[in-house]
Structures are given as structure tokens and as C-alpha cells.
Design an enzyme around this catalytic site. Sequence first.
Site, PDB file in Angstrom:
ATOM      1  N   HIS A  10       0.701  -1.113   0.058  1.00  0.00           N
ATOM      2  CA  HIS A  10      -0.060  -0.055   0.001  1.00  0.00           C
ATOM      3  C   HIS A  10       0.731   1.190  -0.043  1.00  0.00           C
ATOM      4  O   HIS A  10       1.966   1.197   0.427  1.00  0.00           O
ATOM      5  CB  HIS A  10      -1.073  -0.056   1.457  1.00  0.00           C
ATOM      6  CG  HIS A  10      -0.218   0.077   2.581  1.00  0.00           C
ATOM      7  ND1 HIS A  10       0.486   1.142   2.912  1.00  0.00           N
ATOM      8  CD2 HIS A  10       0.071  -1.003   3.275  1.00  0.00           C
ATOM      9  CE1 HIS A  10       1.079   0.778   4.278  1.00  0.00           C
ATOM     10  NE2 HIS A  10       0.882  -0.472   4.575  1.00  0.00           N
ATOM     11  N   HIS A 157       0.464  -5.654   2.696  1.00  0.00           N
ATOM     12  CA  HIS A 157       1.364  -5.125   3.986  1.00  0.00           C
ATOM     13  C   HIS A 157       2.721  -5.591   4.000  1.00  0.00           C
ATOM     14  O   HIS A 157       2.823  -6.812   3.884  1.00  0.00           O
ATOM     15  CB  HIS A 157       0.804  -5.075   5.244  1.00  0.00           C
ATOM     16  CG  HIS A 157      -0.774  -4.666   5.144  1.00  0.00           C
ATOM     17  ND1 HIS A 157      -1.111  -3.193   5.665  1.00  0.00           N
ATOM     18  CD2 HIS A 157      -1.924  -5.215   4.972  1.00  0.00           C
ATOM     19  CE1 HIS A 157      -2.725  -3.093   5.265  1.00  0.00           C
ATOM     20  NE2 HIS A 157      -3.028  -4.412   4.959  1.00  0.00           N
TER      21      HIS A 157
END
Length: 200
Positions: A10, A157
Site C-alpha cells: 500500500h 502490507h
Amino acid sequence: MAPIVILIRHGEALHTHEWELPDPSLTEKGVEQSKALAAELEPKFSFAPEECRIVVSPLRRTLQTVKYGLQWLRDRGVPTEVRAEWQETTDNPCDVGDEPSKVKDEWPDLDFSTLDPVYPQKTGLYENSEEAFQRRASFAKNWLSQRPEKCIIVVTHSGFLKRVVKGPKFRNLEYRVYELVEDSEDLGLKLEETSREVIS
């Protein structure tokens, strides 16, 4: 045949220097990084929409990365599935998601139908332990191997990525392309890197 897998971390989020923020959003820089991802990826993307699927962690920063970085694919009809196994690893407030009912209201056009009902609790497969991280990584790779699509894009992540693949830590909005192959060392599956790009 297993799909090509594009793993994306992200964009920069508000918790970069403050882990106590609950389920933080992207910063302005993170939004711009995500838009830059779209500009980078769209011209070179060769798969037809019906051959693809987007998979995303349920946390706000990954959902926003899809919104700003992959909307061009969604506009072409590529489905977006929200899956709990791609959430971040720790039980710090920044890595614990909001209640699904609230998140679904914010993102009514995403597919939450396969989201594990355990979410956002950090128990079982999602507990904060290395053993659970490794089990979850194996589960995620096995799920990918069974998909019929030719290309799956995963937005997730850095903490979980280092359990799914080997190599240096992913930077914000870095993406790497992988082939899913048999791993003779541990009799499982591994993602073998074929290329990588960093969006600055």
C-alpha cells in the site's frame, strides 16, 4: 495453470510514525503514490479484464490504494475481493481493522462475501505469532494456486509480505511480479519473482 501474481504494498499511510492510530488512512503522499502506480501500470498491463482479479486486505490503507491505484482495472470490470489473510501481522492499533459493517458501508462496491467472519479479531490464523504468520502465508499461496484467473493483483502490507516471499522489504507502492511454483525445499509453494518496480 497457476496465475501470475502481482504483489503491491500500500501507499504511505498516517501510521508511518504513529502506530497507535487505529486503521489509518493514506497520507496525501500515499494517494499521489497510488495515482502514480496507475499511470505506471496501466500502459504495460496486457491481461484482459476477464482474466484478472484484485485481492485486497480489509484495512483502510490498502482499500484506498485500490481506489486510487487500480480503479482503471475496476472500471474495466475486474472484480475486487476483500480477504482477511492479506491483513497486516501485528496487533498494534494501526494493524487492526475496523468492524466489517462499517467498512462495507464505506466500500459498497467491493466484494466482502468471502471475508472471514473472525475479522478483525487477531485470533487463530490471524494471531500475532510467527507460527500463525507462516500458516497464513501458506494458506494465501495455496488459495492463489487454485484460482482460475491468469493474473491476480494483491494489495497488502510489508509485514505479511515478508512471510509470503523472500527478498528485501517492500517499499510503499513497490510492486513485484511473481510466478507460483512448487518449492522442493519445503514441499510447498513459493512465489518466484520475475520483475519489480518502485513508485516514488
